[in-house]
Design an enzyme around this catalytic site. Structure first.
Site, mmCIF file in Angstrom:
data_model
loop_
_atom_site.group_PDB
_atom_site.id
_atom_site.type_symbol
_atom_site.label_atom_id
_atom_site.label_comp_id
_atom_site.label_asym_id
_atom_site.label_seq_id
_atom_site.Cartn_x
_atom_site.Cartn_y
_atom_site.Cartn_z
ATOM 1 N N HIS A 67 -17.909 -3.092 -28.693
ATOM 2 C CA HIS A 67 -16.630 -3.359 -28.026
ATOM 3 C C HIS A 67 -16.097 -2.082 -27.402
ATOM 4 O O HIS A 67 -16.419 -0.991 -27.856
ATOM 5 C CB HIS A 67 -15.551 -3.781 -29.043
ATOM 6 N N THR A 69 -12.151 -0.437 -26.953
ATOM 7 C CA THR A 69 -10.863 -0.694 -27.597
ATOM 8 C C THR A 69 -9.788 -1.172 -26.619
ATOM 9 O O THR A 69 -8.829 -1.820 -27.026
ATOM 10 C CB THR A 69 -10.336 0.585 -28.267
ATOM 11 N N GLU A 136 -16.102 -0.567 -32.518
ATOM 12 C CA GLU A 136 -15.114 -0.399 -31.458
ATOM 13 C C GLU A 136 -15.258 1.016 -30.894
ATOM 14 O O GLU A 136 -15.244 1.994 -31.646
ATOM 15 C CB GLU A 136 -13.682 -0.575 -31.988
ATOM 16 N N HIS A 176 -19.542 -7.662 -26.651
ATOM 17 C CA HIS A 176 -18.558 -8.709 -26.910
ATOM 18 C C HIS A 176 -18.557 -9.718 -25.757
ATOM 19 O O HIS A 176 -18.424 -10.928 -25.961
ATOM 20 C CB HIS A 176 -17.165 -8.083 -27.085
ATOM 21 N N ASP A 186 -15.832 -6.573 -22.544
ATOM 22 C CA ASP A 186 -16.176 -5.296 -23.170
ATOM 23 C C ASP A 186 -17.553 -5.346 -23.831
ATOM 24 O O ASP A 186 -18.004 -6.438 -24.188
ATOM 25 C CB ASP A 186 -15.093 -4.873 -24.185
#
Ligand SMILES: [Zn+2]
Length: 297
Positions: A67, A69, A136, A176, A186
Site C-alpha cells: 500500500h 499511506t 504501508e 492493493h 495504491d
C-alpha cells in the site's frame, strides 16, 4: 516531523518493546531487543506502536499486499493507532520515506490479521485481511511521487524476508489496487515492481513470452470475454462482464505491469503481458491463449 513528535514516538516504542501489541508465534519475525529487531544486515525492524485494527488470524498467510499511506508518517501512525475518526484500520508494517535510511515499524505481529485490505479478492481468496500481510509505504500518491531509493531498499529487504518466512508465491505479492479493482490505486504505477521481481519478490513476465504473444496478437486479436478470462485466471476479480469493469481491471493490471500507460485500454502490449503472466504463473484457461510450441521469433 517535529522533535516532540519523535520524543513521543520513542516513548511509545520503548513501552511497546516491553508489552508488544499482541501474541507472537514462531512464524513471526524473530525476537526483539530494545525495541529493535535486527533480522539481517539489510533489515532492522523497529517495534512500533500497536495497530488498532487487528483480530485473531484464522487463515494461513498466503498473500502480501503493498500500500501507499496517502499521508505523512505521523498521520499514518495516528490513523493506524485508531486516533483518527472512521473505521479501525491496521497493518503489519509501516515504512518511512526518510533518507539516507528508511525506518520500518512493526505495528502488529504477523500472527494477527490486520484490517488493511478492506473489501477485496484475489484468485480464490476473498476478504484478504485474514490471508494476508500488509505493508504501508509512506507516500502521498505512488502514481505521482516516485519512491525514494532508501525506502525501496527497506521495503524490498522486508518483503524478501516475509515471502521467504511465509513461503508466499510470486503471483500472490500484490498491490492493493490489484485486489480492490476500481476502488484503490495504491501503491501506484511508480512502485518498482520489476525491480522487486528481479530481486525475488513478486511476479514479472518473461520478455521473450511477451514478444511472442505480441506478434500473435497482430494477426489475431483476443475478444473481450477471452481477456476477461485471462484476467480472472491471473487473479483479478471482475464482478461482472461489462466493458466498464473490464476497463477498471485493465487499469489495475497496467498500474502493476504496464505502468508506462495506465488508461484502461486492453491494447496489444497489455494483453501480451497478461498472456505471458498467465502462462508463467497460472495454468492457461484456453489453448488459444498460449502460443503454439512450433512458433519461433
Ligand atoms: Zn491501500
Amino acid at each position: 516531523m517535529t522533535p516532540s513528535y519523535l520524543k513521543r514516538l520513542a516513548v511509545l516504542c520503548s513501552i511497546l518493546a516491553i508489552s508488544g501489541c499482541g501474541t507472537t508465534s514462531s512464524k513471526d519475525s524473530g525476537g526483539t531487543s530494545d525495541g529493535l529487531l535486527v533480522v539481517n544486515p539489510k533489515l532492522s525492524i523497529i517495534q512500533g506502536p500497536a495497530s488498532a485494527g487487528v483480530e485473531a488470524r484464522k487463515q494461513p498467510i498466503s498473500i502480501l499486499v503493498l500500500h501507499h499511506t496517502a499521508s505523512s508518517l505521523p498521520s499514518a501512525l495516528d490513523t493506524l493507532q485508531g486516533r483518527t475518526k472512521g473505521h479501525k484500520v491496521g497493518v503489519h508494517y509501516l515504512v518511512s520515506a526518510e533518507a539516507p535510511k528508511a525506518r520500518i515499524f512493526r505495528m502488529c505481529p504477523d500472527s494477527l490479521a490486520a484490517f488493511h485490505a478492506g473489501k477485496s479478492a484475489w484468485g480464490k481468496f476473498e476478504s484478504l485481511n485474514q490471508s494476508s500481510l500488509g505493508i504501508e509505504i509512506v507516500n502521498y500518491d505512488g502514481n505521482i511521487n516516485p519512491y525514494p531509493q532508501p525506502q525501496v531498499e527497506a521495503v524490498l529487504a522486508l518483503a524478501q524476508h516475509l515471502v521467504t518466512t511465509h513461503q508466499i508465491s510470486p503471483e500472490n505479492v500484490v498491490a492493493h489496487s490489484d485486489i480492490a479493482v476500481g476502488r484503490k490505486i495504491d501503491p501506484g504505477s511508480l512502485f518498482p515492481w520489476e525491480y522487486f521481481a528481479a530481486n525475488g519478490v513478486g511476479a514479472w513476465p518473461d520478455a521473450k513470452d511477451v514478444q511472442v504473444f505480441r506478434i500473435l496478437l497482430k494477426s489475431k486479436k483476443l475478444t473481450n470475454p477471452e481477456i476477461q478470462q485471462l484476467l480472472r485466471a491471473y487473479g483479478y476479480r471482475l464482478d461482472d462482464n461489462t466493458d466498464k469493469t473490464l476497463g477498471l481491471a485493465i487499469e489495475a493490471f497496467q498500474r502493476h505491469f504496464r505502468a508506462a500507460k495506465v488508461d484502461g485500454v486492453a491494447d496489444d502490449d497489455t494483453v501480451a503481458i497478461l498472456q505471458a503472466l498467465v502462462k508463467k504463473y497460472r495454468s492457461a484457461p484456453a489453448k488459444a491463449a498460449t502460443p503454439a510450441p512450433s512458433r519461433r521469433v
